[in-house]
Scaffold this motif. Structure first.
Motif, PDB file in Angstrom:
ATOM      1  N   THR A   1      46.239  66.304 -30.975  1.00  0.00           N
ATOM      2  CA  THR A   1      46.560  65.350 -29.913  1.00  0.00           C
ATOM      3  C   THR A   1      45.702  65.738 -28.708  1.00  0.00           C
ATOM      4  O   THR A   1      45.260  66.882 -28.611  1.00  0.00           O
ATOM      5  CB  THR A   1      48.044  65.417 -29.514  1.00  0.00           C
ATOM      6  OG1 THR A   1      48.329  66.730 -29.033  1.00  0.00           O
ATOM      7  CG2 THR A   1      48.952  65.107 -30.691  1.00  0.00           C
ATOM      8  N   LEU A   2      45.492  64.792 -27.809  1.00  0.00           N
ATOM      9  CA  LEU A   2      44.671  65.096 -26.628  1.00  0.00           C
ATOM     10  C   LEU A   2      45.250  66.246 -25.803  1.00  0.00           C
ATOM     11  O   LEU A   2      44.510  67.155 -25.429  1.00  0.00           O
ATOM     12  CB  LEU A   2      44.503  63.841 -25.763  1.00  0.00           C
ATOM     13  CG  LEU A   2      43.469  62.829 -26.251  1.00  0.00           C
ATOM     14  CD1 LEU A   2      43.440  61.619 -25.331  1.00  0.00           C
ATOM     15  CD2 LEU A   2      42.084  63.467 -26.301  1.00  0.00           C
ATOM     16  N   PRO A   3      46.569  66.240 -25.508  1.00  0.00           N
ATOM     17  CA  PRO A   3      47.096  67.348 -24.704  1.00  0.00           C
ATOM     18  C   PRO A   3      46.857  68.701 -25.374  1.00  0.00           C
ATOM     19  O   PRO A   3      46.510  69.674 -24.711  1.00  0.00           O
ATOM     20  CB  PRO A   3      48.596  67.044 -24.618  1.00  0.00           C
ATOM     21  CG  PRO A   3      48.719  65.596 -24.882  1.00  0.00           C
ATOM     22  CD  PRO A   3      47.597  65.244 -25.818  1.00  0.00           C
ATOM     23  N   ARG A   4      47.029  68.754 -26.716  1.00  0.00           N
ATOM     24  CA  ARG A   4      46.856  70.028 -27.414  1.00  0.00           C
ATOM     25  C   ARG A   4      45.385  70.426 -27.424  1.00  0.00           C
ATOM     26  O   ARG A   4      45.042  71.586 -27.248  1.00  0.00           O
ATOM     27  CB  ARG A   4      47.377  69.893 -28.846  1.00  0.00           C
ATOM     28  CG  ARG A   4      48.285  71.034 -29.257  1.00  0.00           C
ATOM     29  CD  ARG A   4      48.835  70.814 -30.648  1.00  0.00           C
ATOM     30  NE  ARG A   4      49.970  69.892 -30.650  1.00  0.00           N
ATOM     31  CZ  ARG A   4      50.431  69.310 -31.766  1.00  0.00           C
ATOM     32  NH1 ARG A   4      49.852  69.540 -32.929  1.00  0.00           N
ATOM     33  NH2 ARG A   4      51.468  68.513 -31.712  1.00  0.00           N
ATOM     34  N   LEU A   5      44.512  69.431 -27.636  1.00  0.00           N
ATOM     35  CA  LEU A   5      43.077  69.698 -27.730  1.00  0.00           C
ATOM     36  C   LEU A   5      42.531  70.179 -26.391  1.00  0.00           C
ATOM     37  O   LEU A   5      41.746  71.122 -26.325  1.00  0.00           O
ATOM     38  CB  LEU A   5      42.357  68.421 -28.172  1.00  0.00           C
ATOM     39  CG  LEU A   5      40.861  68.525 -28.428  1.00  0.00           C
ATOM     40  CD1 LEU A   5      40.608  69.405 -29.631  1.00  0.00           C
ATOM     41  CD2 LEU A   5      40.259  67.149 -28.652  1.00  0.00           C
ATOM     42  N   LEU A   6      42.968  69.513 -25.305  1.00  0.00           N
ATOM     43  CA  LEU A   6      42.420  69.822 -23.989  1.00  0.00           C
ATOM     44  C   LEU A   6      43.242  70.877 -23.255  1.00  0.00           C
ATOM     45  O   LEU A   6      42.823  71.373 -22.206  1.00  0.00           O
ATOM     46  CB  LEU A   6      42.358  68.542 -23.135  1.00  0.00           C
ATOM     47  CG  LEU A   6      41.586  67.375 -23.764  1.00  0.00           C
ATOM     48  CD1 LEU A   6      41.717  66.130 -22.906  1.00  0.00           C
ATOM     49  CD2 LEU A   6      40.116  67.745 -23.919  1.00  0.00           C
ATOM     50  N   GLY A   7      44.428  71.183 -23.793  1.00  0.00           N
ATOM     51  CA  GLY A   7      45.269  72.189 -23.144  1.00  0.00           C
ATOM     52  C   GLY A   7      45.819  71.734 -21.808  1.00  0.00           C
ATOM     53  O   GLY A   7      46.020  72.544 -20.904  1.00  0.00           O
TER      54      GLY A   7
END
Lengths: 205, 196
Positions: B158-164
């Motif tokens: 997911t974007l939040p997980r990928l981008l932290g």
């Protein structure tokens, strides 16, 4: 004033919900437990995760500031015997526990397994200064309540013996813990407690 | 937590089928009402004269995103029970390229081809048949392309997980981009209309 058009209204609702979402941060109500597996593994490897029965006895006798001893066994087991100053804390309550700053938690169970699992749960919620009693109550009975010391003259043995007596234990000199003679010297209180724990020993955990 | 209703058993197997059918019908009806059963309207997307597809899809994304976030936050929906497709980087890039070429050639995508077919359009029926043939061919060829099919696996990204970064920030950015783009597309479409 011009009335908001449905499209504009929807856009405004989306914008407000998005702004609130940004302020809220996470979609989770309960913060996600973050396990830094590598760090925990290191602590376990270095044996920074537990205390021995003698260390715990020392802490209790010294009235270590902020020490909380937590017993994760059942009510009846707790009623039968528990480490002095311990409070009963089932694992379900343990996971929602919020230790105050400066508190040191020591968790113990019968054999140490449940306490070690509780340690992982608490550490994964970010609480530091958490330990479990290695060997559980069984080690407490062996090493504090009825320790076997080499002699009464050397300082290490004298220290263990004095700790043991502080908790009402009966240190024995050079006698194997299972020798019948040892039971004869044990006070009736200790014998009752030892019997209660001996029953647990068969079950573990 | 009461949702997803299908996961927590409050719907039952028949309820899941019935509600799935109802949602599918509603989806098709909305696509049709948005004019997306018409290949000409869809092609307007590519020459920037009609950005209906972009607006419909982006508003669906924004609606679902805000809905899932707040339902989860309010304790109604358990997001861990919502299926998140895995990412396979290269196969999905290749699939996307094939999809894009097919979309541009046919003027219809899988959902809109079904809508077009249901409204009696011949091109819709043709694209639907082509799509089913493609599904069958992929299935038949799967043993041969299995290695590529499963390569460059990245798990459920997911974007939040990928981008932290927190989910809320990603949501704010996506909604901001969507609303800006909606305003921008309105201007593009007005200009295209005046040129015509």
């Amino acid at each position: 004033m011009k009335m908001l058009m449905p499209k504009r209204l929807l856009a405004a609702v989306a914008a407000v919900l998005a702004l609130l979402a940004a302020a809220t941060g996470s979609s989770r109500r309960v913060p996600e437990a973050m396990i830094d597996a590598k760090q925990l593994a290191g602590e376990i490897q270095r044996e920074d995760d537990h205390v021995t029965a003698l260390e715990l006895a020392q802490w209790i006798r010294d009235r270590k500031p902020g020490l909380r001893v937590l017993d994760v066994r059942t009510d009846s087991e707790f009623a039968a015997f528990h480490v002095p100053s311990a409070e009963r804390m089932p694992l379900e309550s343990l996971v929602t526990l919020r230790p105050a700053a400066g508190e040191t938690l020591v968790i113990y169970s019968e054999g140490g397994t449940h306490a070690a699992q509780g340690w992982v749960l608490l550490r994964s919620r970010g609480h530091e200064h958490v330990y479990f009693l290695r060997g559980g109550l069984l080690d407490w009975m062996d090493d504090v309540m009825s320790p076997t010391v080499q002699s009464t003259s050397d300082s290490a043995s004298a220290h263990v013996a004095s700790l043991s007596r502080y908790f009402g234990g009966v240190p024995r000199v050079g006698v194997a813990p299972s020798a019948p003679a040892a039971h004869a010297t044990a006070t009736r209180d200790t014998a009752t407690a030892a019997a209660a724990v001996a029953r647990l020993r068969r079950r573990g955990c | 937590m009461i949702a997803p209703l299908s996961e927590f058993g409050s719907l039952g197997p028949l309820g899941v089928l019935v509600s799935g059918f109802a949602i599918g019908v509603a989806f098709g009806a909305c696509l049709e009402r948005s004019g997306l059963g018409n290949a000409r309207k869809l092609m307007g997307q590519f020459d920037l004269t009609d950005l209906a597809v972009f607006k419909v899809m982006f508003s669906a994304i924004v609606t679902a995103m805000l809905g899932l976030f707040w339902l989860s936050r309010l304790g109604i929906l358990d997001l861990s029970h919502v299926y998140l497709p895995d990412t396979f980087l290269l196969p999905q890039l290749a699939g996307g390229a094939v999809f894009g070429v097919g979309f541009a050639l046919a003027g219809l995508c899988p959902g809109t081809s079904c809508v077009a077919a249901a409204t009696g359009r011949g091109d819709g029926v043709a694209v639907m048949l082509g799509m089913l043939a493609g599904v069958l061919a992929t299935g038949a060829l799967l043993p041969a392309i299995q290695r590529f099919y499963m390569s460059t696996s990245r798990g459920a990204l997911t974007l939040p997980r990928l981008l932290g970064i927190p989910e809320g920030i990603v949501i704010l950015v996506v909604v901001g981009v969507a609303l800006t783009a909606f305003g921008f597309t309105a201007r593009v479409e007005r200009r295209a209309a005046s040129v015509r």
